[in-house]
Design an enzyme around this catalytic site. Sequence first.
Site, PDB file in Angstrom:
ATOM      1  N   ASP A  71       0.834  -1.206   0.000  1.00  0.00           N
ATOM      2  CA  ASP A  71       0.000   0.000   0.000  1.00  0.00           C
ATOM      3  C   ASP A  71       0.868   1.256   0.000  1.00  0.00           C
ATOM      4  OD1 ASP A  71       0.663  -0.790   2.700  1.00  0.00           O
ATOM      5  OD2 ASP A  71      -0.750   0.699   3.455  1.00  0.00           O
ATOM      6  N   GLU A 136      -0.014  -0.918   5.907  1.00  0.00           N
ATOM      7  CA  GLU A 136       1.042  -0.382   6.757  1.00  0.00           C
ATOM      8  C   GLU A 136       0.845   1.103   6.960  1.00  0.00           C
ATOM      9  OE1 GLU A 136       4.787   1.118   8.318  1.00  0.00           O
ATOM     10  OE2 GLU A 136       3.866   1.733   6.459  1.00  0.00           O
TER      11      GLU A 136
HETATM   12 ZN   LIG Z   1       6.682   2.350   4.251  1.00  0.00          ZN
END
Ligand SMILES: [Zn+2]
Length: 380
Positions: A71, A136
């Site tokens: 992501d 994340e």
């Molecule tokens: Zn990162």
Amino acid sequence: MSADSAVLSLVRELISRPSVTPDDVDCQMLLAQRLEQIGFRCETIARGGVTNLWARRGKSAPLIVFAGHTDVVPPGPRDKWDSDPFVPTERDGYLYGRGAADMKSSIAAFVVAAERFVAAHPQHEGSIALLITSDEEGPAVDGTVIVCDELKARGEQLDYCIVGEPTSGDTLGDTCKNGRRGSLSGRLTVKGIQGHVAYPHLARNPVHQLAPALAEIAATEWDRGNEYFPPTTFQVSNLRAGTGATNVVPGEAVVLFNFRFSTASTPDSLQARVHAILDKHGLEYDLDWELGGEPFLTPRGPLTDALVEAIRAETGVTAELSTTGGTSDGRFIAKICPQVIEFGPCNATIHKVNERIELAALEPLSNIYRRTLENLLLPR
Ligand SMILES: [Zn+2]
């Protein structure tokens, strides 16, 4: 496609997929297809709209894990970018695109490193795995942490983990992170009695009560750090009280604050010391705590040596071990893996417009990961 451009070709494919958290846009499927061809067993562990990939090759110990995220953060206003953030664009020796540095180049470099290592050493000792999340940059509740829970439940024994976060400063290889500080936040509400400023004996001013206590907290030395960590820091991030009128004593004062703490302190020790100061000053208060992340630390040893040596062999640069910066998914992995280190490309443009990576860094980055595998898995 020539072998020389394997990393570039894969990172271009990844950047073309607008995988803003938590959407993976099949980045992980692309990785899994590549990894299955060289004998990895791939599985998707998904929850709450988040896709995570766990891919492992081999059954024996030691198990070396490459960890990262597909992501990316949103690009922000498109017109501020010199080229479309989701169209990988080469210009002046750089590759531009959202995720170029954080951290699609590292992911592409992992895969190509594994491919080249396996091609050269098909019967290698030990195991290699990739742990890739699409959560994340967001809340990080259904990402690496749930994969770690699952691995722990299965009794998987992780030995070494390399997280591909962009840790380099000026040059590729100058910095690795062998730990991260913890983050502990508090919301303190000091209770007073609202009233007219001309009749203070009928009121109780929470700002006046708070001020000396806050001064003492701000001046406190929490610890002196240790060999790897700088001292723990305390910062007020918000302070408010009052109605906006100059003739009203406020009824309460609210302070938000945050600790970035080293392994020389613990959440419990910091909380106890803050409460002791507030109690000493006789405040009536509520205090809500939130532990954002525990610190982790990998002292110098086999993993730091393997990586530092790989960097030196590939680039001639002697890497510094550092524990600065914000929290990362390393905090979750460190709970199930005794040695975790973070290493990746230069971080000057991460999360910015015109995020980029030097084209000349792509192959060395992958070679460093491959050399680290060699240092850990090949008999010396
Ligand atoms: Zn990162």
